[in-house]
Design a protein around this motif. Structure first.
Motif, PDB file in Angstrom:
ATOM      1  N   GLY A  36       4.878   0.295  15.202  1.00 32.32           N
ATOM      2  CA  GLY A  36       5.695   0.577  16.414  1.00 32.32           C
ATOM      3  C   GLY A  36       5.966   2.098  16.753  1.00 32.32           C
ATOM      4  O   GLY A  36       7.036   2.186  17.456  1.00 32.32           O
TER       5      GLY A  36
ATOM      6  N   GLY B  23       3.967   4.200  17.955  1.00 32.14           N
ATOM      7  CA  GLY B  23       3.010   4.701  19.005  1.00 32.14           C
ATOM      8  C   GLY B  23       1.566   5.240  18.614  1.00 32.14           C
ATOM      9  O   GLY B  23       0.811   5.769  19.307  1.00 32.14           O
ATOM     10  N   LYS B  24       1.272   5.087  17.431  1.00 32.55           N
ATOM     11  CA  LYS B  24      -0.131   5.324  16.942  1.00 32.55           C
ATOM     12  C   LYS B  24      -1.137   4.568  17.612  1.00 32.55           C
ATOM     13  O   LYS B  24      -2.110   5.651  18.088  1.00 32.55           O
ATOM     14  CB  LYS B  24      -0.069   4.989  15.254  1.00 32.55           C
ATOM     15  CG  LYS B  24       0.746   5.685  14.364  1.00 32.55           C
ATOM     16  CD  LYS B  24       0.712   5.473  12.901  1.00 32.55           C
ATOM     17  CE  LYS B  24       0.488   3.866  12.651  1.00 32.55           C
ATOM     18  NZ  LYS B  24       1.841   3.111  12.715  1.00 32.55           N
ATOM     19  N   SER B  25      -1.271   3.468  17.843  1.00 33.62           N
ATOM     20  CA  SER B  25      -2.323   2.741  18.666  1.00 33.62           C
ATOM     21  C   SER B  25      -2.236   3.243  20.217  1.00 33.62           C
ATOM     22  O   SER B  25      -3.397   3.497  20.736  1.00 33.62           O
ATOM     23  CB  SER B  25      -2.187   1.504  18.585  1.00 33.62           C
ATOM     24  OG  SER B  25      -2.764   1.011  17.259  1.00 33.62           O
ATOM     25  N   THR B  26      -1.101   3.413  20.493  1.00 29.91           N
ATOM     26  CA  THR B  26      -1.098   3.859  21.929  1.00 29.91           C
ATOM     27  C   THR B  26      -1.594   5.284  22.284  1.00 29.91           C
ATOM     28  O   THR B  26      -2.284   5.367  23.224  1.00 29.91           O
ATOM     29  CB  THR B  26       0.410   4.021  22.286  1.00 29.91           C
ATOM     30  OG1 THR B  26       1.068   2.779  22.052  1.00 29.91           O
ATOM     31  CG2 THR B  26       0.848   4.397  23.709  1.00 29.91           C
TER      32      THR B  26
HETATM   33  N1  LIG Z   1       0.542  -3.653  25.476  1.00 32.89           N
HETATM   34  C1  LIG Z   1       1.684  -3.397  25.039  1.00 32.89           C
HETATM   35  N2  LIG Z   1       2.760  -3.800  25.988  1.00 32.89           N
HETATM   36  C2  LIG Z   1       4.107  -3.517  26.019  1.00 32.89           C
HETATM   37  N3  LIG Z   1       4.369  -2.873  25.085  1.00 32.89           N
HETATM   38  C3  LIG Z   1       3.589  -2.144  24.315  1.00 32.89           C
HETATM   39  C4  LIG Z   1       2.112  -2.377  24.297  1.00 32.89           C
HETATM   40  N4  LIG Z   1       1.527  -1.744  23.313  1.00 32.89           N
HETATM   41  C5  LIG Z   1       2.650  -0.780  22.785  1.00 32.89           C
HETATM   42  N5  LIG Z   1       3.867  -1.229  23.260  1.00 32.89           N
HETATM   43  C6  LIG Z   1       4.824  -0.665  22.942  1.00 32.89           C
HETATM   44  O1  LIG Z   1       4.709   0.712  22.229  1.00 32.89           O
HETATM   45  C7  LIG Z   1       5.273   0.650  20.904  1.00 32.89           C
HETATM   46  C8  LIG Z   1       4.142   1.183  20.162  1.00 32.89           C
HETATM   47  O2  LIG Z   1       3.157   0.406  19.822  1.00 32.89           O
HETATM   48  P1  LIG Z   1       1.967   0.972  18.916  1.00 32.89           P
HETATM   49  O3  LIG Z   1       1.180   2.069  19.802  1.00 32.89           O
HETATM   50  O4  LIG Z   1       0.845  -0.264  18.996  1.00 32.89           O
HETATM   51  O5  LIG Z   1       2.363   1.426  17.585  1.00 32.89           O
HETATM   52  P2  LIG Z   1       1.609   1.404  16.329  1.00 32.89           P
HETATM   53  O6  LIG Z   1       0.205   1.593  16.517  1.00 32.89           O
HETATM   54  O7  LIG Z   1       2.428   2.725  16.061  1.00 32.89           O
HETATM   55  O8  LIG Z   1       2.110   0.273  15.632  1.00 32.89           O
HETATM   56  C9  LIG Z   1       5.450  -0.800  20.564  1.00 32.89           C
HETATM   57  O9  LIG Z   1       6.500  -0.988  19.695  1.00 32.89           O
HETATM   58  C10 LIG Z   1       5.705  -1.471  21.868  1.00 32.89           C
HETATM   59  O10 LIG Z   1       7.340  -1.243  22.044  1.00 32.89           O
END
Ligand SMILES: Nc1ncnc2c1ncn2[C@@H]1O[C@H](COP(=O)(O)OP(=O)(O)O)[C@@H](O)[C@H]1O
Ligand SMILES: [Mg+2]
Lengths: 264, 436
Positions: free
Chosen positions: A41, A43-46
């Motif tokens: 959570g 932001g890595k995947s984002t």
């Molecule tokens: N598709 C989405 N819809 C809504 N919120 C999202 C979505 N993807 C990510 N987020 C938000 O962005 C935060 C970071 O997510 P993500 O990038 O997946 O983290 P990580 O890959 O580090 O676990 C999540 O905790 C969530 O709050």
């Protein structure tokens, strides 16, 4: 040939109006392997998806440069053709399209018309890479990711990496769902790519993958930005001590983004 | 300019027509009963599609018989392209405007007692056998006006008979070419597979004229005896001017099986009914169909599996791609009768919408009168998944290429099941042409 560079500058990314990535900066050179670690959570995947051009993420500020070209102005397929690759945390399943047909289309998409890879050459290459990843030959005729187990999907992402030979690859949680043997196989695959022409960003929240792929640099991500960087020894310390010491050091209460945050 | 006045098909006409074809008495009687019924019966009423204004009456019924050709090379180019030239065993009958144009059947079939002939010949040479199956358990002449007209005006088709325990290895192929733009086709296909026999049949419907109006009224009857297995592939590709009514029916005895793979690629308005009756215990059916709607075409597809036998298994898969202003209704019906215990009925209907203005309507229907059964359905109508697009494009595929792969994959369940390579390839080309 000059060494390639992927440069991320002051990147801000929003999803549905809330800012997930804030002022993210990183430069990776050809030949380097960087690791981004961080709890769930953060932001890595984002970050990874936004760089590749995922349609749901809005980039509100900043730049991503690949050898001086602005990646953010390109369509998703142009980014791939420019040399970017993203091994996805959750790859899509595409029914009715065989792995092999898909892979050949992808290879040919990068080539000029009239210069398509010959079928023989393609089959030989795919066979060799599948062998290296200890994948059963039947995978080439199975539908793309359809009914694949978690581990099979990860292997298939790495197979695509080996087939497409990008300049820069972002590997998002490529280790999740892999047992130790599979982890070694996948790591070997990535290590085989190591060369001055290949840069890599490995995203993981476990240190164990980095036992097999030694990173040049390790970054810790919290609250949508890099909060600490170091060498391979940083990953080692995270493995032993967890993330709490970093939070303490930096006065971060909640490392996740989009939740109650410490205002700087 | 549809006019009612041109309608000249009465008892006298039908009688004459039957005589000219040298038909047995029983067939003439069937036709006469049918033409009387046609006056009284109404058009079918496919759910949510109004076919009242469609042309079912404006056409030319008879064309000149221009004789047969002896070699594949003499066949029209479009027909040749549907024939495998690999030199394997070939069992093929080509029709032009309902009449046989080319026939090549391996002698082994005759030795095995297999009948594979055009229906006109069957009526003369296998009259009793044909009578046994014609308008049999799977379909009734008085269901509605189109079935009655079909029997009254039948002018083409094929009869396939496979005796007990005979396995026909190579596929039996037919091509029905409509060349005369006004000629109507009233095509009747009968496939009778006796106990423990096995065969694969594949048909193509094609037409040359694009604009002029005519009619295709097609009925297939497939009978799978005990333990028999029939694979039935069909690719319909009539051009825009042709209004199609096509009814493919199956009737399956104990432990028998019918597999349908239908590529429904007509360019004109179409009503399609694919109904299988699982009569015997342990009988099964797999009904797959795919379609692409484009232009202003209106289509209605019903896939119906009716379970009577215990332990019967019915699988329905329908995939439709809709573009432009096309409109299609997809109804899947799994009906499990009282007493058909331990049966299983499953269906999947999926519609991919490529345009805002198209209409696609998927209705999975389970009608179950028995407690001890399993059944399930999945239906969806939607656009191409943006995540799939992102995934493919992230590997360098252009938007068009990514979409292409997804659509071909979506229609693959039928394409992959067709037993003749040339037909597969042509269907893939048709898909390609229709989508882009
Ligand atoms: N598709 C989405 N819809 C809504 N919120 C999202 C979505 N993807 C990510 N987020 C938000 O962005 C935060 C970071 O997510 P993500 O990038 O997946 O983290 P990580 O890959 O580090 O676990 C999540 O905790 C969530 O709050
Ligand atoms: Mg993640």
């Amino acid at each position: 040939m000059a060494v390639s560079t992927l440069k991320i500058e002051n990147l801000h990314v929003e999803i549905d109006g809330s800012e997930i990535i804030k002022d993210f900066n990183l430069e990776i050179k050809g030949g380097e392997i960087h690791a981004i670690m961080g709890p769930n959570g953060t932001g890595k995947s984002t970050l990874a998806s936004a760089i590749m051009g995922h349609p749901r993420y809005d980039i509100t500020k900043g730049n991503v440069w690949l050898d001086g070209e602005n990646v953010l102005e390109m369509d998703v397929d142009e980014r791939a053709k420019a040399g970017l690759f993203l091994a996805m945390q959750y790859p899509s399943e595409i029914s009715g399209v065989t792995n092999s047909d898909f892979m050949r289309s992808a290879i040919n998409a990068k080539r000029e018309e009239g210069n398509e890879i010959s079928l023989m050459k393609f089959i030989r290459k795919m066979d060799a890479k599948m062998d290296a990843l200890e994948m059963d030959q039947s995978f080439s005729q199975r539908y793309l990711n359809e009914g694949f187990s978690g581990g099979e999907k990860k292997r298939n992402e790495i197979l695509q990496l080996l087939m497409l030979e990008p300049k820069f690859a972002i590997l998002d949680e490529i280790d999740s769902g892999l047992d130790i043997d599979a982890l070694k196989v996948v790591s070997n695959g990535v290590n085989d790519m190591r060369s001055p022409d290949f840069g890599c960003l490995i995203i993981t929240h476990y240190q164990r993958l980095l036992n097999y792929i030694t990173p040049d640099k390790v970054h810790v991500m919290m609250q949508g930005r890099i909060v600490k960087s170091g060498g391979a020894e940083l990953a080692q310390r995270l493995e032993e001590e967890g993330y709490d010491w970093i939070k303490e050091e930096l006065g971060i209460e909640n490392e996740k983004v989009g939740e109650k945050e410490q205002e700087a | 300019m549809a006019t009612e006045t041109k309608w000249t098909f009465d008892e006298e006409y039908v009688k004459d027509f039957s005589k000219r074809r040298g038909e047995p008495e029983w067939l003439m009687e069937e036709r006469l009963t049918a033409i009387r019924l046609a006056d009284k019966l109404e058009l079918p009423k496919p759910e949510k599609t109004n076919i009242k204004t469609w042309n079912f009456t404006e056409f030319k019924h008879e064309t000149e018989n221009s004789g047969m050709v002896n070699q594949v090379e003499e066949l029209p180019e479009d027909v040749q392209r549907l024939i495998d030239s690999s030199g394997g065993e070939q069992n093929l009958i080509v029709f032009r405007d309902g009449k046989p144009l080319y026939r090549s059947v391996h002698e082994r079939l005759q030795q095995q007692g297999v009948v594979f002939v055009d229906i006109e010949t069957a009526a003369k040479e296998h009259s009793e056998l044909l009578k046994q199956y014609f308008m049999g358990k799977a379909v009734k002449v008085d269901e509605h006006r189109l079935n009655a007209l079909h029997v009254a005006l039948l002018n083409g088709g094929v009869f396939v008979y496979v005796p007990k325990n005979v396995q026909v290895e190579a596929p039996l192929q037919t091509v029905y070419l409509q060349e005369d733009p006004e000629a109507a086709l009233f095509n009747h296909v009968i496939i009778a597979a006796e106990d423990n026999s096995q065969l694969t049949y594949l048909e193509n419907y094609i037409s040359s004229e694009k604009e002029k109006g005519s009619v295709a009224n097609i009925v297939s009857e497939v009978y799978a005896g005990q333990g028999a297995k029939v694979s039935y592939g069909g690719v319909d590709h009539f051009e825009k001017g042709i209004t199609t009514y096509v009814s493919r029916r199956g009737y399956v005895e104990k432990d028998g099986r019918i597999e349908w793979a239908l590529g429904q690629m007509n360019e004109g308005n179409t009503v399609s009914d694919n109904t299988t009756v699982l009569y015997g215990d342990g009988s099964s059916a797999d009904a797959k169909s795919v379609t692409i709607g484009r232009g202003e075409q209106s289509q209605n597809f019903v896939t119906h599996i009716n379970h009577y036998g215990k332990h019967s298994d019915g699988q329905i898969l329908t995939h439709g791609v809709m573009k432009d202003k096309a409109s299609s209704i997809f109804n899947g019906v799994s009906k499990i009768e009282k007493g058909a215990s331990k049966s299983n009925g499953e269906q999947t209907e999926r519609v991919l919408m490529l345009s805002e203005r198209a209409r696609g309507d998927a209705n999975p229907i389970l009608l179950i009168d028995e407690d001890d059964v399993t059944a399930g359905h999945a239906a969806s109508v939607g656009r191409i998944d943006p995540m799939q697009m992102f995934y493919l494009m992230s590997r360098g595929l252009s938007e068009t290429e990514a979409q292409r792969l997804i659509i071909h994959g979506f229609l693959a369940p039928v394409v992959n099941q067709l037993p003749i390579k040339a037909v597969k390839e042509r269907l893939t080309e048709v898909i390609e042409r229709k989508v882009y």
